[in-house]
Design an enzyme around this catalytic site. Sequence first.
Site, PDB file in Angstrom:
ATOM      1  N   ASN A  43      -5.992   2.023  -3.096  1.00  0.00           N
ATOM      2  CA  ASN A  43      -6.963   2.941  -3.218  1.00  0.00           C
ATOM      3  C   ASN A  43      -6.892   4.286  -3.046  1.00  0.00           C
ATOM      4  O   ASN A  43      -9.012   4.673  -3.810  1.00  0.00           O
ATOM      5  CB  ASN A  43      -7.953   2.010  -1.835  1.00  0.00           C
ATOM      6  CG  ASN A  43      -8.229   1.109  -1.821  1.00  0.00           C
ATOM      7  OD1 ASN A  43      -8.378   0.107  -2.305  1.00  0.00           O
ATOM      8  ND2 ASN A  43      -9.122   1.156  -0.021  1.00  0.00           N
ATOM      9  N   ASN A  44      -6.255   4.924  -3.757  1.00  0.00           N
ATOM     10  CA  ASN A  44      -5.727   6.370  -3.975  1.00  0.00           C
ATOM     11  C   ASN A  44      -6.821   6.187  -5.123  1.00  0.00           C
ATOM     12  O   ASN A  44      -5.997   5.676  -6.377  1.00  0.00           O
ATOM     13  CB  ASN A  44      -4.700   6.619  -3.806  1.00  0.00           C
ATOM     14  CG  ASN A  44      -5.165   8.550  -3.602  1.00  0.00           C
ATOM     15  OD1 ASN A  44      -5.963   9.012  -4.400  1.00  0.00           O
ATOM     16  ND2 ASN A  44      -4.297   9.164  -2.818  1.00  0.00           N
ATOM     17  N   ASP A  67      -0.086   5.178   1.307  1.00  0.00           N
ATOM     18  CA  ASP A  67      -0.165   6.198   1.989  1.00  0.00           C
ATOM     19  C   ASP A  67      -0.260   5.315   3.893  1.00  0.00           C
ATOM     20  O   ASP A  67      -1.170   4.559   3.602  1.00  0.00           O
ATOM     21  CB  ASP A  67      -1.390   6.460   1.553  1.00  0.00           C
ATOM     22  CG  ASP A  67      -0.932   8.720   2.120  1.00  0.00           C
ATOM     23  OD1 ASP A  67      -0.137   9.397   1.849  1.00  0.00           O
ATOM     24  OD2 ASP A  67      -2.003   8.166   3.149  1.00  0.00           O
ATOM     25  N   ASP A  84      -1.217  -0.119   6.000  1.00  0.00           N
ATOM     26  CA  ASP A  84      -1.315   0.324   7.534  1.00  0.00           C
ATOM     27  C   ASP A  84      -2.457   0.179   7.810  1.00  0.00           C
ATOM     28  O   ASP A  84      -3.098   0.696   8.832  1.00  0.00           O
ATOM     29  CB  ASP A  84      -0.897   1.702   7.235  1.00  0.00           C
ATOM     30  CG  ASP A  84      -1.859   2.285   6.078  1.00  0.00           C
ATOM     31  OD1 ASP A  84      -2.008   1.961   5.598  1.00  0.00           O
ATOM     32  OD2 ASP A  84      -1.829   3.981   6.108  1.00  0.00           O
ATOM     33  N   HIS A 139      -9.528   9.297   5.417  1.00  0.00           N
ATOM     34  CA  HIS A 139      -7.568   8.961   5.347  1.00  0.00           C
ATOM     35  C   HIS A 139      -7.745  10.623   6.832  1.00  0.00           C
ATOM     36  O   HIS A 139      -8.468  11.786   6.512  1.00  0.00           O
ATOM     37  CB  HIS A 139      -7.540   9.447   4.373  1.00  0.00           C
ATOM     38  CG  HIS A 139      -8.220   8.643   3.108  1.00  0.00           C
ATOM     39  ND1 HIS A 139      -8.079   7.278   3.145  1.00  0.00           N
ATOM     40  CD2 HIS A 139      -9.060   9.046   2.529  1.00  0.00           C
ATOM     41  CE1 HIS A 139      -8.830   6.951   1.813  1.00  0.00           C
ATOM     42  NE2 HIS A 139     -10.083   7.329   1.629  1.00  0.00           N
ATOM     43  N   LYS A 170      -9.195  -2.471  -2.946  1.00  0.00           N
ATOM     44  CA  LYS A 170      -8.931  -3.083  -1.532  1.00  0.00           C
ATOM     45  C   LYS A 170     -10.458  -2.902  -0.306  1.00  0.00           C
ATOM     46  O   LYS A 170     -10.463  -1.858  -0.571  1.00  0.00           O
ATOM     47  CB  LYS A 170      -7.789  -2.826  -0.085  1.00  0.00           C
ATOM     48  CG  LYS A 170      -6.533  -2.693  -1.603  1.00  0.00           C
ATOM     49  CD  LYS A 170      -5.759  -2.750  -1.042  1.00  0.00           C
ATOM     50  CE  LYS A 170      -5.568  -1.194  -1.068  1.00  0.00           C
ATOM     51  NZ  LYS A 170      -4.148  -0.378  -0.062  1.00  0.00           N
ATOM     52  N   ASP A 178       0.810  -1.384  -0.098  1.00  0.00           N
ATOM     53  CA  ASP A 178      -0.096  -0.018   0.164  1.00  0.00           C
ATOM     54  C   ASP A 178       0.626   0.969   0.007  1.00  0.00           C
ATOM     55  O   ASP A 178       2.325   0.865   0.788  1.00  0.00           O
ATOM     56  CB  ASP A 178      -1.230  -0.667   1.112  1.00  0.00           C
ATOM     57  CG  ASP A 178      -2.070   0.877   1.449  1.00  0.00           C
ATOM     58  OD1 ASP A 178      -2.175   1.823   0.191  1.00  0.00           O
ATOM     59  OD2 ASP A 178      -2.024   2.033   2.458  1.00  0.00           O
TER      60      ASP A 178
END
Lengths: 315, 315
Positions: free
Chosen positions: B65-66, B33, B247, B190, B221, B31
């Site tokens: 996922n961004n 971020d 994370d 976020h 995800k 992942d």
Amino acid sequence: MAGAFAFKGCQKIRGAQIRVLLEAKDFFLFDCDGVIWHGENEITGAAKVVNALIRRGKNVVFVTNNSTRPRENYVNKFTRLGFTDVMLDQIFSSSYCSALYLRDVVKVRGQVFVIGCEGLRRELLEAGIPCVEEADDPDATIYNCDLTPDVKAVLVGHDDKLTFLKLAKATCYLRDPECLFLATDNDPWHPLSGGRILPGSGSLTAALEVASGRKATVIGKPSRFMFECISSQFSGVDPAQCLMVGDRLETDMLFGSNCGLDTMLTLTGVSQIEEAQEYRSSDLSTNHSYVPDYVVDTIADFLPAFEEIEEQNDD
Amino acid sequence: MAGAFAFKGCQKIRGAQIRVLLEAKDFFLFDCDGVIWHGENEITGAAKVVNALIRRGKNVVFVTNNSTRPRENYVNKFTRLGFTDVMLDQIFSSSYCSALYLRDVVKVRGQVFVIGCEGLRRELLEAGIPCVEEADDPDATIYNCDLTPDVKAVLVGHDDKLTFLKLAKATCYLRDPECLFLATDNDPWHPLSGGRILPGSGSLTAALEVASGRKATVIGKPSRFMFECISSQFSGVDPAQCLMVGDRLETDMLFGSNCGLDTMLTLTGVSQIEEAQEYRSSDLSTNHSYVPDYVVDTIADFLPAFEEIEEQNDD
């Protein structure tokens, strides 16, 4: 009434049955949109019905989840559409009841951040509750905007000017566990003419519930709170003497059930009788709370009953 | 690996244990971020780790996922932050995978209505998928605006320019049961610097789910689809040889579990080890899917393992 209707639940009633019901009840609670009007158009006969009930000395109140206008505007709308005998104190909107909740129940100290229309803010301000003033800055983002330090409640209603920034600010305020989270109502959507639909407060509330990880306290129907507002304003309201008339099973009928009122579905709005019958035959007993006691095509069906009553009285 | 870690689930590993794991795995999914960077700042050591894995011939991909930027922008960002060896085909963003899904899986015919950033639209257009062009008319409302007749999918991603009108239009399009309903991801929020938080796509999707009464198909995800995209682009990907590093328990670890991958939580982002331990001790077996196999404080903890490997190779 139980004797008159052996098979309660979803009973389509007419004529004499309506007359018996109208005579038996003292207190009539009407939803507005889909029941007495569609937007700016009266549902034919609704004003006559409401005026006749009031003139016969029945208590009539209006319980609406619509939070977009202050009660004064409702009075004007009632007059404009021919409901000439409706007064301010008969109107219980989710914005008015939200103001009562904030002022009298939780006695909020601090400002309220409102996602909602100007009418909702006006209702709060009239109750003496300060709302955060939003500057109209097109360059503001959640990265650079100011957040007001003493926000003690976030209140979500219908907001046709919703922006991402408002949603983000509300999410930030809700990080403080002492900041209350209220919704005027939980309506998922509203029908518009031409087959379009409008996301309701319930839609915006869901966005904020997910972003904040919290659940909102809902003021409007089907929560009992609006009935508590009515009971504290009209002394001696007996649920057994009340009839709740609405067009939406998941708000109006459930509200009636939650408050111990007899309920009537009118088929001029959102819900269809087939949906009510499905709930009735459901094995899940909680679904039975959505089932109306009575069903009419339109509240104009009350009119022949009044005529019958007139004739009886003339006899 | 099972022998090396008798008590699997949430095992904090270091030194030699990390070395054994790095040697055993062929394919690393990261992942972004909270794992390799925070916004515009590299997490110290992350670039060295990623570069070293790539130089050692490991397969490395990024699953994010961004949905806000197209993959080209990611390549630039990787380079800018010191991840010098990352190529376009190693980047699997939820916007890219949404485009693949629309083009290759459902083979959408018609336009897509996008709630999302420009980067998401660009990714779709590059895949040859037409998106509804939104006129920027400040007077448009859901009562008077045009709706495009051939919208065959609504796709919701992160949208910091969300308006009520976009939400209302999407709700109207979703009345057609043949119009697909997709979400780039379901992230609820976020973290931002300074303690602020940002509503995620999951928040906007929830609003639309309530307003439409439908459920969105989630591309990102924890859905398996991103792993299917990886598997179809890299031949012979063996889940047993993969390590998913992330994370966030509810997206990254669940994604790994859903795809049969070993998982590693790094503590530089959203989730804390205590939350993982709570999931591990939960009686609800579905909660065990959120539990990482391994935990590190930061992926910079990989660096001493590389040095050990170097030393061994020098011996």
